[in-house]
Write a protein that holds these residues in place. Structure first.
Motif, mmCIF file in Angstrom:
data_model
loop_
_atom_site.group_PDB
_atom_site.id
_atom_site.type_symbol
_atom_site.label_atom_id
_atom_site.label_comp_id
_atom_site.label_asym_id
_atom_site.label_seq_id
_atom_site.Cartn_x
_atom_site.Cartn_y
_atom_site.Cartn_z
ATOM 1 N N PHE A 314 12.183 -45.908 4.748
ATOM 2 C CA PHE A 314 12.430 -47.288 3.459
ATOM 3 C C PHE A 314 13.452 -47.214 2.680
ATOM 4 O O PHE A 314 14.721 -48.497 2.444
ATOM 5 C CB PHE A 314 10.908 -47.010 2.597
ATOM 6 N N TYR A 315 13.713 -46.163 2.322
ATOM 7 C CA TYR A 315 14.860 -46.088 1.426
ATOM 8 C C TYR A 315 16.617 -46.541 1.605
ATOM 9 O O TYR A 315 17.194 -47.042 1.034
ATOM 10 C CB TYR A 315 15.609 -44.339 0.915
ATOM 11 N N ASP A 322 23.888 -52.485 -3.107
ATOM 12 C CA ASP A 322 21.970 -53.294 -3.476
ATOM 13 C C ASP A 322 21.882 -52.998 -4.864
ATOM 14 O O ASP A 322 21.264 -52.238 -4.679
ATOM 15 C CB ASP A 322 21.005 -53.253 -2.002
ATOM 16 N N THR A 323 21.793 -53.852 -5.672
ATOM 17 C CA THR A 323 21.046 -53.485 -7.390
ATOM 18 C C THR A 323 19.552 -53.425 -6.951
ATOM 19 O O THR A 323 19.379 -53.296 -8.106
ATOM 20 C CB THR A 323 21.314 -54.442 -8.232
ATOM 21 N N ARG A 324 19.106 -53.893 -6.256
ATOM 22 C CA ARG A 324 17.570 -53.467 -5.976
ATOM 23 C C ARG A 324 17.140 -51.746 -6.231
ATOM 24 O O ARG A 324 16.029 -51.308 -6.378
ATOM 25 C CB ARG A 324 16.823 -54.269 -5.314
ATOM 26 N N ARG A 325 18.272 -51.231 -5.773
ATOM 27 C CA ARG A 325 18.375 -49.956 -5.509
ATOM 28 C C ARG A 325 17.939 -49.134 -6.274
ATOM 29 O O ARG A 325 17.458 -47.342 -7.127
ATOM 30 C CB ARG A 325 19.240 -49.145 -4.427
ATOM 31 N N GLY A 382 10.104 -35.950 -2.368
ATOM 32 C CA GLY A 382 10.090 -36.847 -2.373
ATOM 33 C C GLY A 382 11.187 -37.913 -3.336
ATOM 34 O O GLY A 382 11.517 -37.383 -4.151
ATOM 35 N N ILE A 383 11.490 -39.856 -3.521
ATOM 36 C CA ILE A 383 12.192 -40.011 -3.713
ATOM 37 C C ILE A 383 11.658 -41.014 -5.031
ATOM 38 O O ILE A 383 10.434 -41.936 -5.077
ATOM 39 C CB ILE A 383 12.600 -40.938 -2.547
ATOM 40 N N ARG A 384 11.358 -41.106 -6.302
ATOM 41 C CA ARG A 384 10.473 -41.298 -6.674
ATOM 42 C C ARG A 384 11.251 -43.266 -6.909
ATOM 43 O O ARG A 384 12.555 -43.169 -7.099
ATOM 44 C CB ARG A 384 10.415 -41.012 -8.487
ATOM 45 N N ARG A 458 12.311 -55.536 0.364
ATOM 46 C CA ARG A 458 13.563 -54.250 -0.225
ATOM 47 C C ARG A 458 13.310 -54.892 -1.561
ATOM 48 O O ARG A 458 13.405 -55.349 -2.895
ATOM 49 C CB ARG A 458 14.922 -55.238 0.440
ATOM 50 N N GLU A 459 13.281 -57.147 -1.211
ATOM 51 C CA GLU A 459 12.557 -57.381 -2.886
ATOM 52 C C GLU A 459 11.190 -57.180 -3.178
ATOM 53 O O GLU A 459 11.145 -57.364 -4.605
ATOM 54 C CB GLU A 459 13.159 -59.145 -2.731
ATOM 55 N N LEU A 460 10.550 -56.460 -2.714
ATOM 56 C CA LEU A 460 9.157 -56.664 -3.102
ATOM 57 C C LEU A 460 8.693 -55.127 -3.381
ATOM 58 O O LEU A 460 7.297 -55.621 -3.925
ATOM 59 C CB LEU A 460 7.835 -57.365 -2.873
ATOM 60 N N TYR A 461 9.309 -54.893 -3.357
ATOM 61 C CA TYR A 461 9.076 -53.483 -2.982
ATOM 62 C C TYR A 461 7.754 -52.811 -4.323
ATOM 63 O O TYR A 461 8.497 -52.745 -5.513
ATOM 64 C CB TYR A 461 9.839 -52.085 -2.876
ATOM 65 N N TRP A 462 6.757 -51.899 -3.791
ATOM 66 C CA TRP A 462 6.041 -51.881 -4.761
ATOM 67 C C TRP A 462 5.535 -52.675 -5.683
ATOM 68 O O TRP A 462 5.333 -52.822 -6.571
ATOM 69 C CB TRP A 462 6.695 -50.476 -5.339
#
Length: 512
Positions: A314-315, A322-325, A382-384, A458-462
């Protein structure tokens, strides 16, 4: 007995019979008759309780959010040595191996039905037209969530006899009821300008929820093979245009939408829940602070619980630009060194010093993660994910970040999807590329359903929408990292065993 005690007693009584709505009366053994209760209990107080009960059902990571995110390709709750095992509940969610006795499935069912009870009970105490509309909106919102997760929803009208089992709406009749409710109450809800605060149920919140219903109706009615009625898609498009006319715009700085002062900064938020000292810390369940606590390591500031992660596949769906990163965020990074978005690699404090784990090793978050972490991976795997920039001036449920239920970016993406599903890919592409440019991502040259789903991720993750999206796009049963392809029965969660025992009108979902 104080008014607050009366209200809480009513809630406890309702929960003890499985579900659901009641007025205080002699049949329940109360010392108060209805006339006395009317003189003591005001609709405004009960409406406040209905708003408060959203916290446990939606903000707490172990309820609706956990079911809708940990069960997808966006999130994982690994067991870390002796931590985060919880009898395997998180592993079962991610791998689609849950049963009717899964504790979070049961607790979420109860929390959502309590919210429905709280909202319905307002209607027993002579609310104003606006109070009634807000209560009916909150009831519709909780009913929508129950249908989404469980495919059926118990329902009582105000004043029904609690000694009889409530009727149960199947998906089709439940959605028809919610649609009729939202259309009926919309004129009595404040418009977004009049409401001022996004944490008040408003006309655009009702429109947004209608969009969700029309977009997902075909998936709710046939989860194995979703359909998309052209008339429903046109309603999605029209409702999105009405929301746009209220003056929302895409937030220039992505993480401001989730910041401690998002009530003032956000140009996107349509419906939220107010948080802060004296508010969220007086409610049941964790507030939004648990969203960063459940992922951050003990050695970071804030000191977290070293739990949840995202997955590397997913990452990797994000471009580097992408600023969402994520990255630095003022008021957070300069105070503690913590960045927002995705955390990968060596972690540093505000002075540039390497943060160490509990064994004095450099704290390096890795791409690799397992369902059961051992050795050094207990601390670092894991990626936090930090979607809400922590409120560094508050602790626990005092955090002032208002919790975001509905926001404008989701509305425009729903419009784009409806356009795409009705053959207007060109118009959908314009909308999606406008969003991508705002987020620093490369514009698409074409758009299809695969790209549409990925962009929603990408826009709405979590944010709690991923499970619904994957089902609608026919991908929820697919294999992904640390999960094999799953049985179609997992398109619905089971009705908890304890609830089947107290309501004869509930029917267990197929396969359980």
């Amino acid at each position: 007995m104080t008014t607050q005690h009366i209200i809480k007693t009513a809630l406890v009584i309702a929960c003890s019979v499985g579900f659901t709505a009641c007025s205080l009366n002699e049949d329940l053994g109360s010392n108060l008759n209805q006339q006395q209760a009317d003189s003591l209990i005001k609709a405004s107080q009960l409406l406040g309780s209905a708003y408060d009960n959203l916290q446990n059902a939606y903000q707490d990571f172990s309820q609706t959010w956990g079911m809708c995110e940990i069960s997808t390709d966006e999130a994982l709750g690994p067991t870390r040595g002796g931590d985060w095992d919880d009898n395997g509940v998180w592993r079962a969610l991610h791998q689609h191996q849950w049963t009717p006795d899964h504790s979070h499935i049961q607790n979420t069912f109860s929390a959502l039905l309590l919210e429905q009870f709280s909202a319905t009970n307002v209607l027993n105490f002579r609310p104003t037209p606006r109070q009634e509309a807000e209560a009916r909106f909150l009831r519709a919102f909780s009913m929508f969530a129950v249908i989404d997760l469980y495919g059926q929803v118990p329902f009582r009208s105000p004043g029904e006899n609690l000694l009889e089992a409530p009727k149960v709406y199947k998906a089709a009749e439940g959605l028809d009821f919610i649609i009729s409710e939202l259309n009926a109450i919309l004129p009595n809800l404040p418009d977004r300008v009049t409401a001022k605060d996004a944490y008040v149920a408003n006309q655009d919140a009702a429109r947004f929820l209608l969009m969700k219903i029309y977009l997902n109706k075909g998936a709710f009615l046939n989860r194995k093979a979703p359909t998309f009625d052209a008339a429903d898609m046109q309603k999605v498009i029209a409702l999105a245009d009405q929301i746009t006319a209220s003056g929302y715009s895409l937030q220039p700085k992505y993480f401001d939408t989730f910041a401690r002062d998002n009530d003032a900064k956000s140009t996107e938020n349509i419906f939220t829940q107010l948080n802060g000292p004296g508010v969220s810390n007086n409610r049941n369940g964790n507030n939004v602070y648990c969203r960063w606590m459940c992922t951050l390591h003990y050695s970071q500031n804030p000191s977290g619980w070293n739990g949840f992660t995202t997955l590397s596949d997913f990452y990797d769906s994000f471009e580097a630009t992408d600023t969402r990163r994520g990255g630095d965020y003022p008021g957070v990074t300069n105070v503690s060194g913590l960045k927002v978005g995705f955390l990968l690699g060596q972690q540093y404090d505000q002075n540039g010093n390497k943060i160490l784990d509990r064994s004095n090793r450099p704290l390096i978050f890795t791409r690799e993660v397992e369902l059961r972490a051992t050795g050094t991976q207990v601390e670092m795997s894991g990626i936090r994910v930090v979607k809400y920039p922590p409120d560094m001036g508050s602790s626990g449920s005092n955090a002032t970040n208002d919790f975001v239920f509905f926001r404008y970016a989701d509305a425009v993406l729903m419009k784009a999807e409806a356009l795409l599903r009705t053959g207007n890919a060109a118009a959908a592409l314009v909308i999606v590329n406008d969003l991508r440019l705002k987020r620093g991502a490369t514009p698409f040259t074409s758009l299809d359903l695969t790209k549409m789903l990925a962009e929603r991720g990408r826009e709405l993750y979590w944010e709690g929408w991923r499970r619904m999206d994957l089902i609608r796009f026919g991908k929820y049963l697919d294999a992904w990292q640390l999960k094999t392809a799953s049985d179609p029965k997992y398109l619905l969660f089971p009705i908890p065993t304890s609830d089947l025992a107290v309501n004869k009108n509930l029917v267990q979902n197929p396969g359980y």
